[in-house]
Write a protein that holds these residues in place. Structure first.
Motif, PDB file in Angstrom:
ATOM      1  N   MET A 160       0.823  -1.217   0.000  1.00 29.15           N
ATOM      2  CA  MET A 160       0.000   0.000   0.000  1.00 29.15           C
ATOM      3  C   MET A 160       0.857   1.267   0.000  1.00 29.15           C
ATOM      4  O   MET A 160       0.492   2.276  -0.575  1.00 29.15           O
ATOM      5  CB  MET A 160      -0.920   0.000   1.216  1.00 29.15           C
ATOM      6  CG  MET A 160      -2.048   1.012   1.141  1.00 29.15           C
ATOM      7  SD  MET A 160      -3.222   0.689  -0.185  1.00 29.15           S
ATOM      8  CE  MET A 160      -4.105  -0.716   0.472  1.00 29.15           C
ATOM      9  N   ALA A 161       2.041   1.179   0.675  1.00 23.94           N
ATOM     10  CA  ALA A 161       2.929   2.340   0.731  1.00 23.94           C
ATOM     11  C   ALA A 161       3.404   2.736  -0.663  1.00 23.94           C
ATOM     12  O   ALA A 161       3.418   3.911  -1.035  1.00 23.94           O
ATOM     13  CB  ALA A 161       4.124   2.050   1.644  1.00 23.94           C
ATOM     14  N   GLY A 162       3.776   1.717  -1.465  1.00 24.17           N
ATOM     15  CA  GLY A 162       4.228   2.010  -2.820  1.00 24.17           C
ATOM     16  C   GLY A 162       3.130   2.627  -3.666  1.00 24.17           C
ATOM     17  O   GLY A 162       3.383   3.521  -4.477  1.00 24.17           O
ATOM     18  N   ALA A 163       1.898   2.161  -3.481  1.00 24.07           N
ATOM     19  CA  ALA A 163       0.775   2.719  -4.239  1.00 24.07           C
ATOM     20  C   ALA A 163       0.540   4.171  -3.867  1.00 24.07           C
ATOM     21  O   ALA A 163       0.272   5.014  -4.729  1.00 24.07           O
ATOM     22  CB  ALA A 163      -0.486   1.882  -3.984  1.00 24.07           C
ATOM     23  N   LEU A 164       0.646   4.488  -2.574  1.00 19.96           N
ATOM     24  CA  LEU A 164       0.431   5.869  -2.126  1.00 19.96           C
ATOM     25  C   LEU A 164       1.492   6.797  -2.700  1.00 19.96           C
ATOM     26  O   LEU A 164       1.190   7.911  -3.141  1.00 19.96           O
ATOM     27  CB  LEU A 164       0.432   5.919  -0.600  1.00 19.96           C
ATOM     28  CG  LEU A 164       0.054   7.261   0.030  1.00 19.96           C
ATOM     29  CD1 LEU A 164      -1.348   7.683  -0.404  1.00 19.96           C
ATOM     30  CD2 LEU A 164       0.130   7.178   1.548  1.00 19.96           C
ATOM     31  N   ILE A 165       2.743   6.347  -2.718  1.00 15.10           N
ATOM     32  CA  ILE A 165       3.814   7.165  -3.306  1.00 15.10           C
ATOM     33  C   ILE A 165       3.603   7.318  -4.805  1.00 15.10           C
ATOM     34  O   ILE A 165       3.861   8.361  -5.394  1.00 15.10           O
ATOM     35  CB  ILE A 165       5.186   6.532  -3.008  1.00 15.10           C
ATOM     36  CG1 ILE A 165       5.472   6.571  -1.501  1.00 15.10           C
ATOM     37  CG2 ILE A 165       6.294   7.243  -3.776  1.00 15.10           C
ATOM     38  CD1 ILE A 165       6.718   5.825  -1.088  1.00 15.10           C
ATOM     39  N   GLY A 166       3.102   6.266  -5.441  1.00 19.06           N
ATOM     40  CA  GLY A 166       2.903   6.307  -6.894  1.00 19.06           C
ATOM     41  C   GLY A 166       1.838   7.281  -7.339  1.00 19.06           C
ATOM     42  O   GLY A 166       1.862   7.741  -8.487  1.00 19.06           O
ATOM     43  N   ILE A 167       0.895   7.635  -6.463  1.00 16.20           N
ATOM     44  CA  ILE A 167      -0.198   8.531  -6.874  1.00 16.20           C
ATOM     45  C   ILE A 167       0.338   9.879  -7.358  1.00 16.20           C
ATOM     46  O   ILE A 167       0.012  10.314  -8.465  1.00 16.20           O
ATOM     47  CB  ILE A 167      -1.223   8.692  -5.728  1.00 16.20           C
ATOM     48  CG1 ILE A 167      -1.957   7.363  -5.495  1.00 16.20           C
ATOM     49  CG2 ILE A 167      -2.227   9.796  -6.055  1.00 16.20           C
ATOM     50  CD1 ILE A 167      -2.882   7.386  -4.288  1.00 16.20           C
ATOM     51  N   LEU A 170      -4.426   8.362 -15.563  1.00 22.02           N
ATOM     52  CA  LEU A 170      -5.263   7.170 -15.451  1.00 22.02           C
ATOM     53  C   LEU A 170      -4.679   6.192 -14.443  1.00 22.02           C
ATOM     54  O   LEU A 170      -5.399   5.651 -13.571  1.00 22.02           O
ATOM     55  CB  LEU A 170      -5.399   6.501 -16.820  1.00 22.02           C
ATOM     56  CG  LEU A 170      -6.086   5.128 -16.849  1.00 22.02           C
ATOM     57  CD1 LEU A 170      -7.516   5.228 -16.336  1.00 22.02           C
ATOM     58  CD2 LEU A 170      -6.045   4.537 -18.253  1.00 22.02           C
ATOM     59  N   LEU A 171      -3.375   5.946 -14.516  1.00 18.75           N
ATOM     60  CA  LEU A 171      -2.728   5.038 -13.561  1.00 18.75           C
ATOM     61  C   LEU A 171      -2.812   5.589 -12.136  1.00 18.75           C
ATOM     62  O   LEU A 171      -3.042   4.838 -11.186  1.00 18.75           O
ATOM     63  CB  LEU A 171      -1.274   4.808 -13.965  1.00 18.75           C
ATOM     64  CG  LEU A 171      -1.047   4.023 -15.266  1.00 18.75           C
ATOM     65  CD1 LEU A 171       0.432   3.994 -15.621  1.00 18.75           C
ATOM     66  CD2 LEU A 171      -1.591   2.602 -15.133  1.00 18.75           C
ATOM     67  N   ALA A 172      -2.635   6.909 -12.007  1.00 18.42           N
ATOM     68  CA  ALA A 172      -2.759   7.526 -10.682  1.00 18.42           C
ATOM     69  C   ALA A 172      -4.179   7.375 -10.144  1.00 18.42           C
ATOM     70  O   ALA A 172      -4.384   7.129  -8.945  1.00 18.42           O
ATOM     71  CB  ALA A 172      -2.373   9.003 -10.757  1.00 18.42           C
ATOM     72  N   ALA A 173      -5.179   7.502 -11.021  1.00 20.46           N
ATOM     73  CA  ALA A 173      -6.575   7.336 -10.597  1.00 20.46           C
ATOM     74  C   ALA A 173      -6.845   5.891 -10.166  1.00 20.46           C
ATOM     75  O   ALA A 173      -7.562   5.654  -9.179  1.00 20.46           O
ATOM     76  CB  ALA A 173      -7.521   7.748 -11.730  1.00 20.46           C
ATOM     77  N   LEU A 174      -6.285   4.920 -10.881  1.00 17.42           N
ATOM     78  CA  LEU A 174      -6.472   3.520 -10.505  1.00 17.42           C
ATOM     79  C   LEU A 174      -5.803   3.216  -9.162  1.00 17.42           C
ATOM     80  O   LEU A 174      -6.375   2.506  -8.311  1.00 17.42           O
ATOM     81  CB  LEU A 174      -5.903   2.605 -11.593  1.00 17.42           C
ATOM     82  CG  LEU A 174      -6.644   2.635 -12.941  1.00 17.42           C
ATOM     83  CD1 LEU A 174      -5.891   1.805 -13.982  1.00 17.42           C
ATOM     84  CD2 LEU A 174      -8.080   2.129 -12.786  1.00 17.42           C
ATOM     85  N   LEU A 175      -4.607   3.751  -8.957  1.00 14.51           N
ATOM     86  CA  LEU A 175      -3.943   3.581  -7.662  1.00 14.51           C
ATOM     87  C   LEU A 175      -4.757   4.234  -6.545  1.00 14.51           C
ATOM     88  O   LEU A 175      -4.874   3.684  -5.434  1.00 14.51           O
ATOM     89  CB  LEU A 175      -2.539   4.177  -7.702  1.00 14.51           C
ATOM     90  CG  LEU A 175      -1.464   3.393  -8.458  1.00 14.51           C
ATOM     91  CD1 LEU A 175      -0.138   4.157  -8.432  1.00 14.51           C
ATOM     92  CD2 LEU A 175      -1.280   2.002  -7.865  1.00 14.51           C
ATOM     93  N   THR A 176      -5.323   5.408  -6.844  1.00 12.94           N
ATOM     94  CA  THR A 176      -6.146   6.099  -5.851  1.00 12.94           C
ATOM     95  C   THR A 176      -7.349   5.251  -5.456  1.00 12.94           C
ATOM     96  O   THR A 176      -7.693   5.130  -4.276  1.00 12.94           O
ATOM     97  CB  THR A 176      -6.615   7.456  -6.405  1.00 12.94           C
ATOM     98  OG1 THR A 176      -5.477   8.276  -6.684  1.00 12.94           O
ATOM     99  CG2 THR A 176      -7.506   8.174  -5.407  1.00 12.94           C
TER     100      THR A 176
END
Length: 600
Positions: free
Chosen positions: A1-8, A40-46
């Motif tokens: 989850m940490a990696g996803a949050l940074i990726g946003i 789009l990728l940021a929205a999917l991670l969000t």
């Protein structure tokens, strides 16, 4: 989850870097793929992070590592995710994605296509850093990044001098608030020894002196970015940028930054009740004055610009009364219907060969039925008609506002603003789509423009049904019982405004024309004269001083001071002439003067 949050925030940032460094090699199709794809990728991670947060229910923080440590101040920024951050990131990436998608078709063929998407991606990345930061310094980095991107995007068509002026105006006016926020950060360090948001709040409860000044400085910062009185003058001129930029600034990013700042630091404001009252009053005055200005504008995008100022005023009013959840709820629904209105306006403007004057519009209902449907839905949500998303959020503001601050001038201004909003919404839709056609439209057939409008139309109607696990972000100050008469009055205002607009349009032709030409309407059209006042009070004196300096007056003053010093030195040196009788005379005179003074 940490990696996803940074990726946003990281994905749009990387997209921006690629577009600005190698955009010309990518071409239009490649630039659109990178620009839209990164968001789009940021929205999917969000969406994934929000789903995890809803399932777990606990906020969490990802530390990014120590930034610096100096003189006892250690800054270790991180990204913090809670209910408020969930709403903000959802709005920024979700609505931002639809605006990017729309932009890919809208900006086709424009010079600087890759540069445009580079700026747009950077804008989204900066806003995401702002709302995810757990540290005021990282928040300020995103805050300044948003300001820079607004300058770049408002002045995107920089070859037109007016566009460059509008970009500079936005940049300079918002600097006033930015400086106040920077001073607040220095005060935080001096008073609490940290810039970590949660630590600041904890220590503030233990040592409340000084929080009034802190809250006031934060308010000034918020007023600048969110275009509230008296720093609202930059936003109408920001319409110089492309229409999708207007949608992004007004709906999903920059103007909501001030609302977010107060919401995130709301506990500091709770310790400063006079500043809370000031927030509500600023919001009430802004929403009413801006709504009156929207009522008489002739430029379609300026109507929507003043409408944005007014709706942000509602959010400030809610924040000032302690209805924090209602303010953020309206922030979300406003993003849906305001983005819809701006993008639908872009479709109309394209079809009329970039015509924006509503006096040269009319009769577009038959050739542009889809645009009419989108405009009608957006206008209904803006007017807060029942069964639209805007109704539920504005109703929450007015009901909570009455329970928490009923009977105050700010609440009555908010109620009157609901009437005026419905009135100018009806005027806008009727003037653009009905009546006699003035300009022959050339309906745009690009299907990529249709999908974002359709999605936003659904959200403008049903956006209030988004599950409330993210809804009660704060413990609002309390909700008392609201008399039924007040509820009826709130419900009646949109309908009354709509009926007045219809009647005025149908039967008030001559009266309507005289009203539009009146001195009061002209004054409102000029934004109540704030620009003129600032010209006389601030800009002209500054220009006069600059011209005086250009004519070497400042150098002349410096030379005069130097010459005076030399003359004084020469006069005193003349007294040192080596003649004993002169020295004796001065000694005697000094002795007499000393005796006279002592004798008194």
């Amino acid at each position: 989850m940490a990696g996803a949050l940074i990726g946003i925030p990281l994905l749009p940032l990387l997209g921006s870097a690629l577009l600005l460094l190698a955009g010309k090699r990518l071409g239009e199709r490649g630039s659109a793929a990178v620009g839209v794809g990164s968001v789009l990728l940021a929205a999917l991670l969000t969406a994934w992070v929000i789903a995890g947060f809803v399932a777990g229910g606990e906020p969490y923080t990802v530390t990014l590592g120590q930034w610096f440590s100096v003189a006892g101040l250690t800054v270790t920024p991180g990204l913090h995710f809670d209910g408020l951050a969930a709403v903000m990131t959802g709005v920024i990436t979700g609505v931002g994605l639809l605006i990017h998608w729309y932009s890919a078709a809208y900006m086709a063929g424009e010079e600087g296509y890759s540069r445009y998407f580079g700026y747009l991606n950077l804008f989204v990345a900066a806003m995401l850093v702002l709302v995810l930061a757990d540290n005021f310094l990282l928040l300020y980095l995103g805050w300044e990044g948003v300001g820079l991107c607004s300058y770049l995007l408002i002045g995107f068509w920089y070859r037109e001098p007016a566009n460059g002026y509008a970009a500079r105006k936005a940049f300079v006016v918002t600097r006033v608030g930015d400086v106040a926020l920077a001073v607040a950060l220095f005060m935080l360090v001096g008073q609490f020894g940290t810039l970590h948001i949660e630590t600041v709040v904890d220590r503030a409860w233990q040592q409340t002196p000084g929080t009034h000044w802190l809250a006031l400085l934060l308010l000034i910062g918020a007023v600048g970015k969110s275009a509230q009185l008296p720093l609202q003058t930059w936003l109408p001129d920001a319409m110089a940028g492309p229409t999708p930029v207007s949608a992004l600034i007004h709906a999903a990013t920059m103007v909501t930054a001030g609302v977010y700042l107060i919401a995130r630091s709301h506990e500091l404001f709770l310790m400063a009740p006079p500043v809370m009252d000031l927030v509500a009053l600023v919001g009430g005055l802004t929403l009413f004055l801006a709504a009156c200005s929207a009522l008489v504008q002739t430029d379609l995008k300026r109507i929507l610009a003043y409408s944005t100022i007014s709706q942000i005023g509602y959010m400030f009013f809610a924040l000032g009364t302690g209805a924090f959840s209602a303010a953020v709820f309206h922030l979300m629904t406003h993003a849906f219907f305001k983005a819809l209105l701006f993008l639908a306006a872009g479709q109309v403007i394209l079809s009329l060969h970039h015509e924006q004057d509503i006096r040269r519009m009319g009769g577009l209902a038959r050739p542009m039925p889809f645009s009419l449907a989108c405009f009608a839905i957006g206008g209904a949500a803006l007017a807060a008609l029942p069964l639209t998303a805007g109704f539920y959020s504005k109703d929450a503001i007015l009901m909570n506002g009455y329970a928490l601050a009923g009977g105050t001038p700010a609440w009555f201004l908010a109620l009157a603003g609901a009437l005026v909003t419905a009135l100018y919404s009806a005027r806008m839709v009727l003037r653009v789509f009905f009546g006699e056609a003035v300009t022959r439209p050339d309906p745009d057939r690009r299907p990529a423009l249709v999908v974002p409008l359709a999605v936003l139309s659904v959200l403008s109607l049903a956006g209030a049904l988004i599950p409330r696990p993210l809804g009660d972000f704060f413990a609002d100050l309390g909700r008392g019982g609201v008399p039924e008469t007040v509820h009826i009055a709130v419900l009646a205002m949109p309908w009354l405004g709509l009926a007045m607009g219809l009647g005025f349009w149908r039967y008030g032709g001559a009266v309507r024309d005289r009203w539009q030409d009146s001195a009061l309407a002209a004054w409102w059209r000029r934004g109540w004269g704030f620009d003129t006042a600032y010209q006389w009070l601030l800009i002209r004196p500054f220009i006069g001083l600059a011209r005086a300096n250009r004519d070497d007056i400042a150098d002349g003053l410096t030379a005069a001071v130097t010459a005076s010093g030399r003359a004084a030195n020469a006069g005193l040196s003349a007294l040192q002439n080596g003649r004993i009788r002169w020295y004796a005379a001065f000694i005697a005179a000094g002795a007499i003067l000393t005796i006279a003074l002592v004798g008194r």
